[in-house]
Design a protein around this motif. Structure first.
Motif, PDB file in Angstrom:
ATOM      1  N   VAL A   6       0.865  -1.179   0.000  1.00 30.84           N
ATOM      2  CA  VAL A   6       0.000   0.000   0.000  1.00 30.84           C
ATOM      3  C   VAL A   6       0.896   1.221   0.000  1.00 30.84           C
ATOM      4  CG1 VAL A   6      -1.715   1.314   1.299  1.00 30.84           C
ATOM      5  CG2 VAL A   6      -1.855  -1.183   1.219  1.00 30.84           C
ATOM      6  N   TRP A   7       0.741   2.057  -1.028  1.00 29.21           N
ATOM      7  CA  TRP A   7       1.595   3.230  -1.183  1.00 29.21           C
ATOM      8  C   TRP A   7       0.789   4.508  -0.966  1.00 29.21           C
ATOM      9  CZ3 TRP A   7       6.786   2.911  -1.808  1.00 29.21           C
ATOM     10  CH2 TRP A   7       7.308   1.684  -2.239  1.00 29.21           C
ATOM     11  N   SER A   8       1.419   5.466  -0.331  1.00 31.61           N
ATOM     12  CA  SER A   8       0.897   6.827  -0.279  1.00 31.61           C
ATOM     13  C   SER A   8       1.413   7.556  -1.513  1.00 31.61           C
ATOM     14  CB  SER A   8       1.375   7.529   0.990  1.00 31.61           C
ATOM     15  OG  SER A   8       1.031   8.904   0.975  1.00 31.61           O
ATOM     16  N   ASP A  10       1.450  11.107  -4.002  1.00 34.80           N
ATOM     17  CA  ASP A  10       1.255  12.553  -4.115  1.00 34.80           C
ATOM     18  C   ASP A  10       0.371  12.826  -5.328  1.00 34.80           C
ATOM     19  OD1 ASP A  10       1.399  15.278  -4.556  1.00 34.80           O
ATOM     20  OD2 ASP A  10       3.538  15.427  -4.172  1.00 34.80           O
ATOM     21  N   PRO A  11      -0.862  13.336  -5.138  1.00 35.12           N
ATOM     22  CA  PRO A  11      -1.746  13.552  -6.280  1.00 35.12           C
ATOM     23  C   PRO A  11      -1.285  14.683  -7.199  1.00 35.12           C
ATOM     24  CG  PRO A  11      -2.722  14.464  -4.298  1.00 35.12           C
ATOM     25  CD  PRO A  11      -1.491  13.726  -3.869  1.00 35.12           C
ATOM     26  N   ARG A  12      -0.423  15.543  -6.709  1.00 33.47           N
ATOM     27  CA  ARG A  12       0.069  16.660  -7.537  1.00 33.47           C
ATOM     28  C   ARG A  12       1.093  16.193  -8.561  1.00 33.47           C
ATOM     29  NH1 ARG A  12      -0.427  18.851  -2.210  1.00 33.47           N
ATOM     30  NH2 ARG A  12      -1.835  20.673  -2.133  1.00 33.47           N
ATOM     31  N   SER A  13       1.880  15.180  -8.192  1.00 33.21           N
ATOM     32  CA  SER A  13       2.927  14.696  -9.091  1.00 33.21           C
ATOM     33  C   SER A  13       2.707  13.273  -9.570  1.00 33.21           C
ATOM     34  CB  SER A  13       4.287  14.771  -8.384  1.00 33.21           C
ATOM     35  OG  SER A  13       4.320  13.866  -7.285  1.00 33.21           O
ATOM     36  N   GLY A  14       1.863  12.534  -8.846  1.00 28.32           N
ATOM     37  CA  GLY A  14       1.662  11.129  -9.167  1.00 28.32           C
ATOM     38  C   GLY A  14       2.751  10.227  -8.649  1.00 28.32           C
ATOM     39  N   LYS A  15       3.703  10.785  -7.901  1.00 25.39           N
ATOM     40  CA  LYS A  15       4.824   9.993  -7.393  1.00 25.39           C
ATOM     41  C   LYS A  15       4.492   9.379  -6.035  1.00 25.39           C
ATOM     42  CE  LYS A  15       8.389  12.715  -9.739  1.00 25.39           C
ATOM     43  NZ  LYS A  15       9.604  13.553  -9.558  1.00 25.39           N
ATOM     44  N   ARG A  16       5.080   8.230  -5.787  1.00 23.85           N
ATOM     45  CA  ARG A  16       4.910   7.573  -4.493  1.00 23.85           C
ATOM     46  C   ARG A  16       5.628   8.347  -3.396  1.00 23.85           C
ATOM     47  NH1 ARG A  16       6.066   1.266  -6.294  1.00 23.85           N
ATOM     48  NH2 ARG A  16       4.023   0.889  -7.271  1.00 23.85           N
ATOM     49  N   ARG A  17       4.945   8.510  -2.261  1.00 20.14           N
ATOM     50  CA  ARG A  17       5.517   9.220  -1.126  1.00 20.14           C
ATOM     51  C   ARG A  17       6.188   8.265  -0.143  1.00 20.14           C
ATOM     52  NH1 ARG A  17       2.326  10.751   2.252  1.00 20.14           N
ATOM     53  NH2 ARG A  17       3.613  12.404   3.184  1.00 20.14           N
ATOM     54  N   GLU A  18       5.440   7.241   0.239  1.00 18.36           N
ATOM     55  CA  GLU A  18       5.938   6.283   1.224  1.00 18.36           C
ATOM     56  C   GLU A  18       5.134   4.995   1.125  1.00 18.36           C
ATOM     57  OE1 GLU A  18       5.231   7.356   5.285  1.00 18.36           O
ATOM     58  OE2 GLU A  18       3.250   8.201   4.868  1.00 18.36           O
ATOM     59  N   ARG A  19       5.757   3.925   1.513  1.00 19.57           N
ATOM     60  CA  ARG A  19       5.038   2.658   1.611  1.00 19.57           C
ATOM     61  C   ARG A  19       4.406   2.589   2.989  1.00 19.57           C
ATOM     62  NH1 ARG A  19       6.859  -3.544   0.104  1.00 19.57           N
ATOM     63  NH2 ARG A  19       5.338  -4.581   1.435  1.00 19.57           N
ATOM     64  N   VAL A  20       3.091   2.488   3.013  1.00 14.63           N
ATOM     65  CA  VAL A  20       2.341   2.529   4.265  1.00 14.63           C
ATOM     66  C   VAL A  20       2.238   1.154   4.904  1.00 14.63           C
ATOM     67  CG1 VAL A  20       0.081   3.037   5.285  1.00 14.63           C
ATOM     68  CG2 VAL A  20       1.035   4.544   3.538  1.00 14.63           C
ATOM     69  N   GLY A  21       2.085   0.118   4.088  1.00 15.89           N
ATOM     70  CA  GLY A  21       1.913  -1.242   4.603  1.00 15.89           C
ATOM     71  C   GLY A  21       1.545  -2.169   3.473  1.00 15.89           C
ATOM     72  N   VAL A  22       0.742  -3.169   3.764  1.00 18.15           N
ATOM     73  CA  VAL A  22       0.279  -4.110   2.747  1.00 18.15           C
ATOM     74  C   VAL A  22      -1.233  -4.279   2.868  1.00 18.15           C
ATOM     75  CG1 VAL A  22       2.448  -5.383   2.643  1.00 18.15           C
ATOM     76  CG2 VAL A  22       0.672  -6.107   4.242  1.00 18.15           C
ATOM     77  N   GLU A  23      -1.850  -4.681   1.760  1.00 20.41           N
ATOM     78  CA  GLU A  23      -3.273  -4.973   1.785  1.00 20.41           C
ATOM     79  C   GLU A  23      -3.515  -6.206   2.654  1.00 20.41           C
ATOM     80  OE1 GLU A  23      -4.793  -5.324  -2.148  1.00 20.41           O
ATOM     81  OE2 GLU A  23      -4.316  -3.228  -2.672  1.00 20.41           O
ATOM     82  N   GLY A 173      -1.716   6.894   4.323  1.00 15.98           N
ATOM     83  CA  GLY A 173      -0.782   7.348   5.343  1.00 15.98           C
ATOM     84  C   GLY A 173      -1.489   8.120   6.436  1.00 15.98           C
ATOM     85  N   LEU A 174      -2.392   9.003   6.040  1.00 14.80           N
ATOM     86  CA  LEU A 174      -3.182   9.743   7.020  1.00 14.80           C
ATOM     87  C   LEU A 174      -4.029   8.787   7.847  1.00 14.80           C
ATOM     88  CD1 LEU A 174      -4.207  12.464   8.162  1.00 14.80           C
ATOM     89  CD2 LEU A 174      -6.030  12.336   6.439  1.00 14.80           C
ATOM     90  N   SER A 175      -4.618   7.791   7.193  1.00 10.11           N
ATOM     91  CA  SER A 175      -5.464   6.829   7.901  1.00 10.11           C
ATOM     92  C   SER A 175      -4.691   6.122   9.000  1.00 10.11           C
ATOM     93  CB  SER A 175      -6.027   5.801   6.907  1.00 10.11           C
ATOM     94  OG  SER A 175      -6.860   6.430   5.951  1.00 10.11           O
TER      95      SER A 175
END
Length: 232
Positions: A6-8, A10-23, A173-175
């Motif tokens: 599960v990746w966070s 960035d909607p502005r760039s479409g780039k991955r911010r951080e790996r949050v965990g797994v489904e 990530g916020l969740s």
């Protein structure tokens, strides 16, 4: 065990911010639901529930700068909009705490016994009791007010029901961070952290609503998500 990350993003760039965990797999969903179910007895006392809700509001406010920063990074909704929504979320939690303490939501009815009546009237009492574990499905466009600590979660906890939230993929990530705040608030009131669970993944959401220990669900979201839950 699921390995889908599960990746966070960035909607502005479409780039991955951080790996949050797994489904979560169905089995992992079951573990989270079981922890919530086992924690249900800790929510019996209404004073504890009210304190938990108010404590959660206070901790969310104390963490507001960080939470709003993460929320904006994942949603691009802007700080002003998100701060207003966080304030609404904290208001909801405190409003439900007031309702819990006031108590009329229980719908208490007491019929006193009357042995002289024909036929005799027994002592009859009725009041509402919690259903059990509630599944909450977070919305994309309200990362605070209709998400992990939103109105569905607040109302379920106020009623004495533990909650398992299916996080929205647009703000994972916020969740995770908000769920951690709620668990901290729970522990500070002597409650098990398991009163609030969190899972990621579409299939996890379907497994959640189908789990035999889940008694109810609150959903705000897409037609696809709603149809999947309806069909399940």
């Amino acid at each position: 065990m699921s390995t889908t990350p599960v990746w966070s993003v960035d909607p502005r760039s479409g780039k991955r911010r951080e790996r949050v965990g797994v489904e979560a797999s169905a089995g992992e969903v079951g573990v989270v639901v079981r922890a919530a179910w086992e924690a249900r007895g800790s929510l019996v006392d209404r004073g504890v529930r009210a304190g938990f809700l108010r404590g959660a509001a206070g901790l969310l406010e104390a963490s507001g700068d960080v939470l709003v920063e993460v929320a904006d990074a994942e949603t691009a909704l802007g700080g002003v909009r998100l701060r207003g929504e966080l304030a609404r979320t904290c208001y909801q939690l405190r409003a439900f705490a007031d309702v819990v303490e006031e108590g009329s939501f229980l719908g208490v009815i007491i019929d006193h016994p009357d042995a002289a009546a024909t036929p005799p009237v027994p002592d009859l009492r009725r009041f509402k009791v919690p259903l059990g574990v509630v599944a909450v499905y977070a919305a994309s466009n309200f990362p605070f007010a209709f998400s992990v600590a939103g109105g569905d979660t607040a109302s379920a906890l106020a009623a004495g029901c533990p909650v398992v939230v299916k996080a929205h993929p647009d703000h994972p990530g916020l969740s995770e961070r908000v769920a951690a705040v709620l668990r901290r608030a729970a522990v500070e009131r002597g409650l098990p952290a398991g009163v609030v669970g969190l899972v990621h993944g579409f299939e996890a959401g379907v497994a959640l609503v189908g789990h035999p220990l889940v008694a109810a669900a609150g959903f705000t979201g897409s037609v696809r998500g709603g149809r999947a839950l309806f069909d399940a």
